[in-house]
Design an enzyme around this catalytic site. Structure first.
Site, PDB file in Angstrom:
ATOM      1  N   CYS A 107      46.544  39.783  42.284  1.00 25.23           N
ATOM      2  CA  CYS A 107      45.605  40.028  43.377  1.00 25.23           C
ATOM      3  C   CYS A 107      45.031  41.419  43.183  1.00 25.23           C
ATOM      4  O   CYS A 107      45.772  42.410  43.202  1.00 25.23           O
ATOM      5  CB  CYS A 107      46.304  39.920  44.732  1.00 25.23           C
ATOM      6  SG  CYS A 107      45.271  40.432  46.122  1.00 25.23           S
ATOM      7  N   ASN A 135      42.946  43.284  45.041  1.00 22.15           N
ATOM      8  CA  ASN A 135      43.056  44.175  46.196  1.00 22.15           C
ATOM      9  C   ASN A 135      44.515  44.517  46.469  1.00 22.15           C
ATOM     10  O   ASN A 135      44.848  45.638  46.855  1.00 22.15           O
ATOM     11  CB  ASN A 135      42.423  43.507  47.424  1.00 22.15           C
ATOM     12  CG  ASN A 135      40.931  43.340  47.272  1.00 22.15           C
ATOM     13  OD1 ASN A 135      40.222  44.292  46.985  1.00 22.15           O
ATOM     14  ND2 ASN A 135      40.448  42.123  47.452  1.00 22.15           N
ATOM     15  N   ASN A 141      44.186  34.613  37.006  1.00 23.75           N
ATOM     16  CA  ASN A 141      44.142  33.462  37.898  1.00 23.75           C
ATOM     17  C   ASN A 141      42.741  32.866  37.815  1.00 23.75           C
ATOM     18  O   ASN A 141      41.784  33.534  37.437  1.00 23.75           O
ATOM     19  CB  ASN A 141      44.535  33.845  39.336  1.00 23.75           C
ATOM     20  CG  ASN A 141      43.707  34.985  39.883  1.00 23.75           C
ATOM     21  OD1 ASN A 141      42.858  35.551  39.205  1.00 23.75           O
ATOM     22  ND2 ASN A 141      43.939  35.356  41.121  1.00 23.75           N
ATOM     23  N   CYS A 166      38.386  39.657  47.571  1.00 22.36           N
ATOM     24  CA  CYS A 166      39.206  39.178  46.453  1.00 22.36           C
ATOM     25  C   CYS A 166      38.837  39.995  45.227  1.00 22.36           C
ATOM     26  O   CYS A 166      37.714  39.908  44.727  1.00 22.36           O
ATOM     27  CB  CYS A 166      38.968  37.692  46.206  1.00 22.36           C
ATOM     28  SG  CYS A 166      39.897  37.022  44.805  1.00 22.36           S
ATOM     29  N   HIS A 180      38.984  31.282  38.474  1.00 24.26           N
ATOM     30  CA  HIS A 180      37.854  31.528  39.370  1.00 24.26           C
ATOM     31  C   HIS A 180      36.667  30.675  38.970  1.00 24.26           C
ATOM     32  O   HIS A 180      36.382  30.498  37.786  1.00 24.26           O
ATOM     33  CB  HIS A 180      37.447  33.002  39.358  1.00 24.26           C
ATOM     34  CG  HIS A 180      38.467  33.896  39.980  1.00 24.26           C
ATOM     35  ND1 HIS A 180      38.501  34.164  41.330  1.00 24.26           N
ATOM     36  CD2 HIS A 180      39.514  34.563  39.441  1.00 24.26           C
ATOM     37  CE1 HIS A 180      39.523  34.963  41.595  1.00 24.26           C
ATOM     38  NE2 HIS A 180      40.157  35.219  40.467  1.00 24.26           N
ATOM     39  N   GLU A 196      39.758  31.488  48.791  1.00 23.43           N
ATOM     40  CA  GLU A 196      40.910  31.762  47.933  1.00 23.43           C
ATOM     41  C   GLU A 196      41.862  30.580  47.891  1.00 23.43           C
ATOM     42  O   GLU A 196      42.202  29.998  48.927  1.00 23.43           O
ATOM     43  CB  GLU A 196      41.662  33.014  48.414  1.00 23.43           C
ATOM     44  CG  GLU A 196      41.075  34.297  47.874  1.00 23.43           C
ATOM     45  CD  GLU A 196      42.066  35.456  47.925  1.00 23.43           C
ATOM     46  OE1 GLU A 196      43.135  35.367  47.283  1.00 23.43           O
ATOM     47  OE2 GLU A 196      41.763  36.451  48.610  1.00 23.43           O
ATOM     48  N   GLY A 207      38.482  37.996  42.074  1.00 26.31           N
ATOM     49  CA  GLY A 207      37.224  37.284  42.237  1.00 26.31           C
ATOM     50  C   GLY A 207      36.033  38.168  41.965  1.00 26.31           C
ATOM     51  O   GLY A 207      35.061  37.745  41.317  1.00 26.31           O
TER      52      GLY A 207
END
Length: 278
Positions: free
Chosen positions: A71, A73, A162, A222, A164, A213, A225
């Site tokens: 993640c 953030n 991850n 995100c 996207h 998400e 993202g």
């Protein structure tokens, strides 16, 4: 159990210092703590842990209990917590994540505590097999048509550790994210589901992003993202390599540098700390 609530551009998580706390069954705990009516309220749970290969290790669980690799953030807040709470003492640190080890540069405010963090998010992974997506494992997905309900989107996909799926739209503020987001998240193209970014391009240096998400629904920001969006903008010839991305919870400064890595700079804020009875 002691915890700290933190947020980066409005993407909020409950953080637990596992240098001091023991967490059992984090999947179930994430569901309980994330509940905004019966728990603390957050987009998920992040554990700050010792690492054998980096200064700290991050494990991240969505509000539905599923574990994600990274993640963007959240990792900024991990770095802030580690510095402000004395786990690390340098202004450049490394963090172990499910997407690999990341390097973070910390920027302190006038009070000596960290207010911004620049993260080397690594290079985007573009082959379908690395996202992952079904189909030719070596092929890239750039402006590929995908029909959902009554609309055909041009999707550009990447992994930042991850998955996207980036979609450019004309009016992102009024776009029905909650209608199309979950259908794309769970589409058969994505065997591990996907995060979905809906993006409006304002200029060669400025965009606006909304994110559905995986495992959490629409969130205010995100970071992985925003990194995928940066790559998608460049791959589609829509922006320069350095952009300002306006997310619902705040702004992120993004750059796809010539070394191949994407760099993200953004805020990290400690909201409050407390204890919860388990």
């Amino acid at each position: 159990m002691k915890f700290t609530k933190m947020q980066g551009a409005g993407n909020d998580y409950v953080y637990v210092n596992c240098f001091e706390e023991m967490v059992e069954h984090p999947q179930q705990l994430a569901i309980r703590l994330s509940n905004r009516n019966f728990g603390i309220g957050s987009d998920g749970l992040i554990l700050i842990m010792p690492s054998d290969v980096a200064d700290v290790r991050m494990r991240m669980f969505n509000s539905d209990g599923s574990e994600s690799e990274m993640c963007g953030n959240g990792i900024r807040c991990v770095a802030k917590y580690a510095y402000d709470h004395g786990i690390v003492t340098r202004d450049e640190i490394t963090a172990e994540t499910g997407a690999g080890n990341l390097t973070l540069r910390l920027v302190a405010g006038s009070d000596g505590k960290i207010e911004k963090v620049r993260v080397n998010m690594g290079a985007p992974r573009l082959p379908r097999g690395e996202i992952p997506m079904t189909g030719d494992a070596a092929a890239k997905v750039i402006a590929e048509p995908l029909t959902i309900l009554d609309r055909t989107f041009q999707i550009t996909c990447a992994s930042m550790g991850n998955p996207h799926c980036v979609i450019f739209v004309e009016d992102v503020e009024n776009f029905p994210v909650a209608t199309y987001g979950p259908l794309i998240e769970n589409h058969e193209l994505f065997p591990r589901r996907t995060n979905v970014e809906f993006v409006q391009v304002f200029s060669r240096s400025e965009v606006r992003q909304r994110t559905w998400e995986r495992g959490a629904g629409e969130t205010l920001a995100c970071g992985t993202g925003a990194s995928a969006v940066t790559a998608a903008c460049v791959l589609n010839g829509l922006t320069d390599r350095k952009i300002l991305n306006h997310l619902s919870g705040g702004d992120l400064e993004m750059e796809w540098a010539e070394d191949g890595s994407i760099y993200m700079t953004g805020p990290a804020v400690e909201v409050f700390s407390g204890e919860i009875k388990l």
